[in-house]
Design a protein around this motif. Structure first.
Motif, PDB file in Angstrom:
ATOM      1  N   UNK A  51       0.820  -1.223   0.000  1.00 41.04           N
ATOM      2  CA  UNK A  51       0.000   0.000   0.000  1.00 41.04           C
ATOM      3  C   UNK A  51       0.852   1.271   0.000  1.00 41.04           C
ATOM      4  N   UNK A  52       2.176   1.146  -0.188  1.00 44.45           N
ATOM      5  CA  UNK A  52       3.027   2.336  -0.195  1.00 44.45           C
ATOM      6  C   UNK A  52       2.544   3.389  -1.196  1.00 44.45           C
ATOM      7  N   UNK A  53       2.164   3.041  -2.422  1.00 45.77           N
ATOM      8  CA  UNK A  53       1.688   4.082  -3.353  1.00 45.77           C
ATOM      9  C   UNK A  53       0.481   4.845  -2.817  1.00 45.77           C
ATOM     10  N   UNK A  54      -0.400   4.165  -2.104  1.00 41.97           N
ATOM     11  CA  UNK A  54      -1.573   4.825  -1.526  1.00 41.97           C
ATOM     12  C   UNK A  54      -1.133   5.774  -0.417  1.00 41.97           C
ATOM     13  N   UNK A  55      -0.220   5.311   0.425  1.00 42.64           N
ATOM     14  CA  UNK A  55       0.258   6.169   1.523  1.00 42.64           C
ATOM     15  C   UNK A  55       0.981   7.395   0.983  1.00 42.64           C
ATOM     16  N   UNK A  56       1.733   7.227  -0.077  1.00 40.04           N
ATOM     17  CA  UNK A  56       2.424   8.372  -0.679  1.00 40.04           C
ATOM     18  C   UNK A  56       1.417   9.382  -1.227  1.00 40.04           C
ATOM     19  N   UNK A  57       0.355   8.884  -1.834  1.00 43.60           N
ATOM     20  CA  UNK A  57      -0.669   9.786  -2.354  1.00 43.60           C
ATOM     21  C   UNK A  57      -1.356  10.531  -1.222  1.00 43.60           C
ATOM     22  N   UNK A 195       8.361  13.605  -0.390  1.00 39.84           N
ATOM     23  CA  UNK A 195       7.098  14.341  -0.436  1.00 39.84           C
ATOM     24  C   UNK A 195       7.161  15.590   0.433  1.00 39.84           C
ATOM     25  N   UNK A 196       7.884  15.502   1.510  1.00 37.98           N
ATOM     26  CA  UNK A 196       8.089  16.701   2.350  1.00 37.98           C
ATOM     27  C   UNK A 196       8.797  17.785   1.552  1.00 37.98           C
ATOM     28  N   UNK A 197       9.856  17.402   0.828  1.00 37.99           N
ATOM     29  CA  UNK A 197      10.584  18.398   0.035  1.00 37.99           C
ATOM     30  C   UNK A 197       9.711  18.947  -1.092  1.00 37.99           C
ATOM     31  N   UNK A 198       8.853  18.124  -1.639  1.00 33.23           N
ATOM     32  CA  UNK A 198       7.943  18.612  -2.681  1.00 33.23           C
ATOM     33  C   UNK A 198       7.044  19.712  -2.122  1.00 33.23           C
TER      34      UNK A 198
END
Length: 298
Positions: A51-57, A195-198
Motif C-alpha cells: 500500500x506504499x503508493x496509496x500512503x504516498x498519495x 514528499x516533504x521536500x515537494x
C-alpha cells in the motif's frame, strides 16, 4: 418544506464515508482479527508494504488540501540547522561550561554562541516577512521543517508578530517533536522525505537558507538543481552568512573545473541580515511598488 418524501436537490444519494465507518462500531465482526472492516478504516491494511503508493498519495494530498482550505498560496521556506540555539540559551551553556573549567566544552559553547546570531536573524526575518506581507493580496507565510534550531526561529518570528506559519515535520529514528510556535492547523508530519521536500517548493516564492548540516544541504541543492535544470521557475535563493557558505563550499572551484557554468553562480545570493534579505525579495517581486491587487500572482 421538510417532507422526507421530497428531499431538497442537494441531498446526497449515498451515505458519506464517515457515516458508513460509524456503522461498523460495535458490530459482531469488528474485532481486531476481523477482515470485515472497511478498507479505509483498516490501519493494518493501509500499512502493508503493497500500500506504499496509496500512503504516498495520502501524504501528498493531506497537506495540499489543508493549505487550500487555509488559503495558503505563497510561502517563503526557511532552512537551517536544528542545532543552532537561541542566544540566551547559548549564553547560559557557555557560563555553565566555563564553570566546569573544561576547555573543550568552553570552545564548543563559544562556537554555539557565535552561531546563535543566525537564530536571531532567522527569527527577525520571519517576523519581517509576516508583518510586511500581510498587506499583500496573497500574504506570504513562513514554512520550516518544524523542528528546533533555525526552524524554531522561523516559526517563532511569525508567531511573535501574530502571524501563522507552517511546519513540515518528519518522522525520524530519534524523536523530533514539532516546535511550539507552529500554527497547529498548519503543522504536518511526514514519513517520506521526498514528499516533504515537494511541499517545501510547491508554493515557495523564495528559499532562505541558514547554516546547517546534511539535511540543509540536501534541501538547498535539490532546489538549486530544480531551477538550474529548468524543472522549476527561477526564484530567489538566499544564503545567510557568506563566510560560512564560502568556507563550506568552494563554488568557484565548481566553475573552474567545469562542473557548473559561471552563470549558475547567479542562482543564489549571499545575505547577512534579515533586512537585507527582505529588501532583495521586495526588489525581486516588486512588493514595495505593485498595487495590492497585482500581487496575487506572486
Amino acid at each position: 418544506m421538510n417532507d422526507p418524501r421530497h428531499p431538497i436537490l442537494s441531498t446526497r444519494n449515498f451515505p458519506t464515508a464517515e457515516e458508513d465507518a460509524r456503522t461498523m462500531e460495535g458490530q459482531r465482526y469488528a474485532g481486531p482479527e476481523s477482515a470485515y472492516r472497511l478498507a479505509f478504516t483498516d490501519t493494518a491494511f493501509l500499512l502493508r508494504e503493497e500500500l506504499r503508493p496509496v500512503r504516498m498519495q495520502l501524504e501528498l494530498l493531506k497537506p495540499e488540501l489543508v493549505q487550500q482550505e487555509q488559503g495558503i498560496e505563497s510561502t517563503i521556506v526557511i532552512f537551517g540547522s536544528a542545532r543552532i540555539l537561541p542566544e540566551d540559551v547559548a549564553r547560559q551553556r557557555l557560563d555553565a561550561a566555563r564553570a566546569t573549567g573544561d576547555t573543550t566544552a568552553v570552545a564548543r559553547a563559544e562556537a554555539a554562541l557565535a552561531m546563535s546570531a543566525y537564530y536571531e536573524q532567522a527569527r527577525r526575518f520571519a517576523a519581517i516577512v509576516t508583518e510586511r506581507s500581510a498587506k499583500l493580496a496573497a500574504p506570504i507565510y513562513v514554512v520550516t521543517g518544524g523542528g528546533p534550531g533555525i526552524m524554531e526561529a522561523g516559526n517563532r518570528g511569525a508567531f511573535e508578530v501574530g502571524g501563522k506559519s507552517l511546519g513540515l515535520n518528519i518522522v525520524l529514528p530519534h524523536e523530533q517533536a514539532p516546535n511550539p510556535y507552529i500554527t497547529p492547523e498548519l503543522c504536518f508530519q511526514f514519513h517520506y522525505f521526498a514528499l516533504r521536500k515537494m511541499h517545501f517548493v510547491m508554493r515557495s516564492k523564495a528559499l532562505v537558507c541558514f547554516p546547517g548540516g546534511f539535511g540543509t544541504l540536501d534541501e538547498l541543492f535539490e532546489t538549486m538543481t530544480l531551477i538550474q535544470t529548468g524543472k522549476s521557475r527561477p526564484r530567489p535563493i538566499l544564503l545567510f552568512g557568506r563566510a560560512f557558505w564560502e568556507k563550506l563550499i568552494n563554488f568557484e572551484h565548481l566553475v573552474e573545473t567545469g562542473m557548473i557554468g559561471a552563470g549558475d553562480l547567479n542562482l543564489f545570493r549571499f545575505v547577512e541580515t534579515a533586512e537585507e534579505a527582505w529588501d532583495h525579495l521586495a526588489s525581486f517581486y516588486g512588493f514595495d511598488t505593485l498595487p495590492n491587487e497585482e500581487t496575487r500572482d506572486v
